[in-house]
Motif scaffolding. Sequence first.
Motif, PDB file in Angstrom:
ATOM      1  N   HIS A  63       0.886  -1.069  -0.050  1.00 38.34           N
ATOM      2  CA  HIS A  63       0.001   0.039  -0.069  1.00 38.34           C
ATOM      3  C   HIS A  63       0.855   1.192  -0.092  1.00 38.34           C
ATOM      4  O   HIS A  63       0.322   2.461  -0.051  1.00 38.34           O
ATOM      5  N   ARG A  64       2.046   1.031   0.325  1.00 35.98           N
ATOM      6  CA  ARG A  64       2.893   2.340  -0.009  1.00 35.98           C
ATOM      7  C   ARG A  64       4.477   1.746   0.133  1.00 35.98           C
ATOM      8  O   ARG A  64       4.999   0.705   0.571  1.00 35.98           O
ATOM      9  N   GLU A  65       5.210   2.259  -0.701  1.00 34.70           N
ATOM     10  CA  GLU A  65       6.633   2.165  -0.824  1.00 34.70           C
ATOM     11  C   GLU A  65       7.685   3.326  -0.861  1.00 34.70           C
ATOM     12  O   GLU A  65       7.093   4.302  -0.993  1.00 34.70           O
ATOM     13  N   GLY A  66       8.829   3.308  -0.500  1.00 34.18           N
ATOM     14  CA  GLY A  66       9.690   4.413  -0.367  1.00 34.18           C
ATOM     15  C   GLY A  66      10.271   4.610  -1.733  1.00 34.18           C
ATOM     16  O   GLY A  66       9.956   5.801  -2.149  1.00 34.18           O
ATOM     17  N   PHE A  67      10.752   3.880  -2.379  1.00 37.30           N
ATOM     18  CA  PHE A  67      11.232   4.208  -3.775  1.00 37.30           C
ATOM     19  C   PHE A  67      10.615   3.300  -4.944  1.00 37.30           C
ATOM     20  O   PHE A  67      10.532   3.434  -6.026  1.00 37.30           O
ATOM     21  N   GLY A  68      10.572   2.039  -4.682  1.00 38.50           N
ATOM     22  CA  GLY A  68      10.237   0.948  -5.481  1.00 38.50           C
ATOM     23  C   GLY A  68      11.458   0.484  -6.208  1.00 38.50           C
ATOM     24  O   GLY A  68      11.572  -0.043  -7.270  1.00 38.50           O
ATOM     25  N   MET A  69      12.509   0.164  -5.389  1.00 40.20           N
ATOM     26  CA  MET A  69      13.845  -0.451  -5.860  1.00 40.20           C
ATOM     27  C   MET A  69      13.548  -1.888  -6.201  1.00 40.20           C
ATOM     28  O   MET A  69      14.060  -2.072  -7.588  1.00 40.20           O
ATOM     29  N   ALA A  70      12.622  -2.464  -5.799  1.00 35.28           N
ATOM     30  CA  ALA A  70      12.548  -3.993  -6.663  1.00 35.28           C
ATOM     31  C   ALA A  70      11.776  -3.989  -7.982  1.00 35.28           C
ATOM     32  O   ALA A  70      12.084  -4.572  -8.676  1.00 35.28           O
TER      33      ALA A  70
END
Length: 142
Positions: free
Chosen positions: A50-57
């Motif tokens: 529901h929320r991510e910091g940056f989406g590195m994956a």
Amino acid sequence: MRISGQIGDAVGQRVIHEFAQIGGAKFIYNDNEHWTEFFPNVSVHLSLSHREGFGMAVLEAAACGVLTVGREVVGLKDSIPACHGFLLDPDDSYSLFFVLSSFEAQGGDLRAREQLARQAVVDKFLRVDIESFFRSEVKKLI
């Protein structure tokens, strides 16, 4: 179909479970430490948090030519489209079932999009790092 990723809620878990029963999909949890070996062995990456910091994956998956399907939420609404993935309405987890079915039906047709995902990471992220590195090194010499 081999699916990897993060599932942020019970509805997402239920959808994945149902899809596995109907379509024979296998869900594999992310191995964050060995992503260069992990992502090439999956068909699609899910980011259903529901929320991510940056989406590195998302970037790691795209670098390996794997498309991401995720919710249109903070931290993902920019990185997923930038890497040619697919955004879902955050309030409609059941649409995931239809997107995964579409992946299954399209099969090889997604290869061109997967190549675009990988190239997007190279163009938008690796090149920026290299350019900024050289600029900083040139400044040191001047």
